[in-house]
Design a protein around this motif. Sequence first.
Motif, PDB file in Angstrom:
ATOM      1  N   VAL A  98       5.562 -13.501  -3.649  1.00  0.00           N
ATOM      2  CA  VAL A  98       6.972 -13.317  -3.977  1.00  0.00           C
ATOM      3  C   VAL A  98       7.772 -13.193  -2.688  1.00  0.00           C
ATOM      4  O   VAL A  98       7.468 -12.350  -1.837  1.00  0.00           O
ATOM      5  CB  VAL A  98       7.195 -12.064  -4.846  1.00  0.00           C
ATOM      6  N   LEU A  99       8.783 -14.036  -2.549  1.00  0.00           N
ATOM      7  CA  LEU A  99       9.715 -14.001  -1.431  1.00  0.00           C
ATOM      8  C   LEU A  99      11.091 -13.576  -1.964  1.00  0.00           C
ATOM      9  O   LEU A  99      11.283 -13.481  -3.180  1.00  0.00           O
ATOM     10  CB  LEU A  99       9.788 -15.366  -0.756  1.00  0.00           C
ATOM     11  N   PRO A 100      12.061 -13.285  -1.102  1.00  0.00           N
ATOM     12  CA  PRO A 100      13.355 -12.798  -1.593  1.00  0.00           C
ATOM     13  C   PRO A 100      14.022 -13.690  -2.634  1.00  0.00           C
ATOM     14  O   PRO A 100      14.584 -13.198  -3.608  1.00  0.00           O
ATOM     15  CB  PRO A 100      14.186 -12.699  -0.320  1.00  0.00           C
ATOM     16  N   THR A 101      13.993 -15.009  -2.421  1.00  0.00           N
ATOM     17  CA  THR A 101      14.590 -15.926  -3.395  1.00  0.00           C
ATOM     18  C   THR A 101      13.629 -17.092  -3.617  1.00  0.00           C
ATOM     19  O   THR A 101      12.697 -17.316  -2.832  1.00  0.00           O
ATOM     20  CB  THR A 101      15.943 -16.488  -2.916  1.00  0.00           C
ATOM     21  N   PRO A 164      -1.047 -12.760 -15.581  1.00  0.00           N
ATOM     22  CA  PRO A 164      -1.765 -11.737 -14.822  1.00  0.00           C
ATOM     23  C   PRO A 164      -2.299 -12.324 -13.510  1.00  0.00           C
ATOM     24  O   PRO A 164      -2.701 -13.489 -13.462  1.00  0.00           O
ATOM     25  CB  PRO A 164      -2.913 -11.339 -15.751  1.00  0.00           C
ATOM     26  N   VAL A 165      -2.268 -11.527 -12.440  1.00  0.00           N
ATOM     27  CA  VAL A 165      -2.776 -11.990 -11.151  1.00  0.00           C
ATOM     28  C   VAL A 165      -3.669 -10.915 -10.533  1.00  0.00           C
ATOM     29  O   VAL A 165      -3.489  -9.721 -10.768  1.00  0.00           O
ATOM     30  CB  VAL A 165      -1.626 -12.334 -10.178  1.00  0.00           C
ATOM     31  N   LYS A 166      -4.618 -11.367  -9.750  1.00  0.00           N
ATOM     32  CA  LYS A 166      -5.536 -10.469  -9.058  1.00  0.00           C
ATOM     33  C   LYS A 166      -4.980 -10.046  -7.704  1.00  0.00           C
ATOM     34  O   LYS A 166      -5.237  -8.935  -7.229  1.00  0.00           O
ATOM     35  CB  LYS A 166      -6.887 -11.170  -8.879  1.00  0.00           C
ATOM     36  N   TYR A 167      -4.233 -10.961  -7.089  1.00  0.00           N
ATOM     37  CA  TYR A 167      -3.685 -10.715  -5.753  1.00  0.00           C
ATOM     38  C   TYR A 167      -2.162 -10.860  -5.780  1.00  0.00           C
ATOM     39  O   TYR A 167      -1.633 -11.793  -6.400  1.00  0.00           O
ATOM     40  CB  TYR A 167      -4.256 -11.706  -4.737  1.00  0.00           C
ATOM     41  N   LEU A 168      -1.488  -9.944  -5.108  1.00  0.00           N
ATOM     42  CA  LEU A 168      -0.030 -10.002  -5.036  1.00  0.00           C
ATOM     43  C   LEU A 168       0.427  -9.795  -3.596  1.00  0.00           C
ATOM     44  O   LEU A 168       0.110  -8.784  -2.970  1.00  0.00           O
ATOM     45  CB  LEU A 168       0.607  -8.918  -5.922  1.00  0.00           C
ATOM     46  N   LEU A 169       1.175 -10.776  -3.085  1.00  0.00           N
ATOM     47  CA  LEU A 169       1.808 -10.672  -1.770  1.00  0.00           C
ATOM     48  C   LEU A 169       3.320 -10.675  -1.969  1.00  0.00           C
ATOM     49  O   LEU A 169       3.878 -11.642  -2.484  1.00  0.00           O
ATOM     50  CB  LEU A 169       1.401 -11.854  -0.880  1.00  0.00           C
ATOM     51  N   SER A 170       3.980  -9.582  -1.601  1.00  0.00           N
ATOM     52  CA  SER A 170       5.441  -9.500  -1.652  1.00  0.00           C
ATOM     53  C   SER A 170       5.939  -9.349  -0.221  1.00  0.00           C
ATOM     54  O   SER A 170       5.701  -8.325   0.419  1.00  0.00           O
ATOM     55  CB  SER A 170       5.887  -8.308  -2.509  1.00  0.00           C
ATOM     56  N   ASP A 171       6.630 -10.375   0.278  1.00  0.00           N
ATOM     57  CA  ASP A 171       7.052 -10.412   1.682  1.00  0.00           C
ATOM     58  C   ASP A 171       8.561 -10.205   1.793  1.00  0.00           C
ATOM     59  O   ASP A 171       9.331 -10.780   1.029  1.00  0.00           O
ATOM     60  CB  ASP A 171       6.659 -11.755   2.298  1.00  0.00           C
TER      61      ASP A 171
END
Length: 618
Positions: A98-101, A164-171
């Motif tokens: 997930v990125l800002p937009t 559903p997800v196993k990995y989440l990257l929020s930058d």
Amino acid sequence: MSDVYLTALAEGLKPDPLVSISEWADQYRYLTSEASAEPGPWRTARTPYLQEIMDCLSPSSPVRRVVMMKGSQVGGTEVGLNWIGYQIHLSPGPALCVLPTVEIGKRWSRQRLQPAIDSSQVLADRVSPARERDSSNTIQSKGYPGGIILITGSNSAAGLRSMPVKYLLSDEIDAFAGDVDGEGDPVALAEVRTHTYHSRKVLLISTPTIRGFSRIEREFELSDQRYYHVPCPLCGEYQKLVWAQVKFARDDAGKVTDVYYECVHCQGRIDEHHKTHMLAHGHWVAENPGQETAGFHISALYSPLGWLSWGEIVAKFLDSKKDTSKLKVWTNTMLGETWTEDVEQIDDIELYERRQQYPARAPMDVLCITAGVDVQQDRLEASIVGWGEHYTPYVLDHQIIYGDPQLPEAWSQLDRLIQEPIKHESGAMFNIVSVMVDAGYLPDVVLRWTVAREPRRIYAGKGSSETGRPVVGRASKNNQARASLFSLGVDTAKDVIFAKMKAGMVRFPEHLDLEYFKQLSSEVIKPTWKMGRIVRRYVKVRERNEALDCLIYAYASAVLLNPNWAALKDLIPQEPVVQEPEKPAQVQPVEPVPNRIQQARPKAHVRGTNWVTQGVKW
């Protein structure tokens, strides 16, 4: 059972790999010239402080949530890319980035993620080229055996609730929307996607923004708060690098000639070339141990040699000192720290001490006079204000008319007050040429009163909370009285009036009491969330603010006039008439009528604006 299903089952039954992410990156990751200033094989030794962060994301680590609060030029984005590469190669599963937009997410996918995949052979072999027909590789989706990576923006509710997800990257979570389509905080919405996986991993990365509004600061404070401690090359004592210990000298021309770091223990001089040794022998220290989330703070002071030097950080600091907005960016990006907004309140005592004796009710520089009226539950309050060139305010009087505003007596007294001529220092008699009455409370009463007096330029106004409003907008007659109701941008008006007060440009007569000035200084600017953005808002720090509202409405009525200052100056004699000071007229108060007030006093309006005005010909 087909070979495809057997292969997938075999992949799913494999135990988690023992190799760590930092070890994987050293063996398989390759940096391209398109995405890195140092192309070639990845070397964790170049940024040793990233090793523990990456290894907390490894399957062998019990840590489930990792928070990285960072400055610029420390390699934060590469942590996420190494983690994704590791997933594709050794630990497949559904992942969400997930990125800002959405647009920023697409750009990150094209410019950072895809080059990272293409440049490492073990990844390129698993992710089919986007140009192939029926490829699962698109800008927002990277499919590979056993897993998929989805890329979305914090402004997309559909993207955040996809699966559903196993990995989440929020930058860059501090740049995320405040609320996505009315469904709540995007950071929380995305993290809910991971709850079905016991072995989930979550990585939150960001440069911080404003204290009290920074998501990454809030997440870091809830973590175990790790700081990277490095040894002094002189005394061997460990310490975290802080800005206060950076020392520098300048020549007579102001040019920086010497920059070094002073050891907090031995006060010895540490030069930049020592940094490589210090980073290599550093280690993380948790200041809030025992928390489930592993939190890491790293500033640009740790940036390796060749990336961002202490000298460059000092130069950026000296340049930013000239501009508060630049200093804010420097604090966020160089120190990786939140910026504390100054909540500067006008000093009521200082304003009180500025009172002066006018030689007449209206001093010589006053070119026109307006009034602003505030309606309260048991009274009307009115400020009479003279205006010099460029809307320079001279407060002439502030009157309180007690009485039920739903009854005619209080309004009759107000009518008499605003029709009374005011003696000018020139000897002329001035009339109040425009009046604005706040219609936020008892609007029907106010509109019925003003509609018959509009030929005398007496109007109703109502503050707007919409950002970008002019001080005085268009008038609407969409009301039962068919009266002109002007929309006022009071935040812009307050910006102007507060700036004039700070600059000492607002004049006050000596008869006003301290309570008036307490009300005049009753609001401050504070940042707040609105529609997913941090915006400036005036908030009350004292209960009463009628004096401020009256001054703002008097200013709005002056803006509505749009005076021709030069023409007005020509109409006034240049030499003042010598005369005794005149005291302001006193309005006899009317006792409040008991048990007649049915409506509760409303809360203060929140309003916003810009500088468009409507003029009235003189």
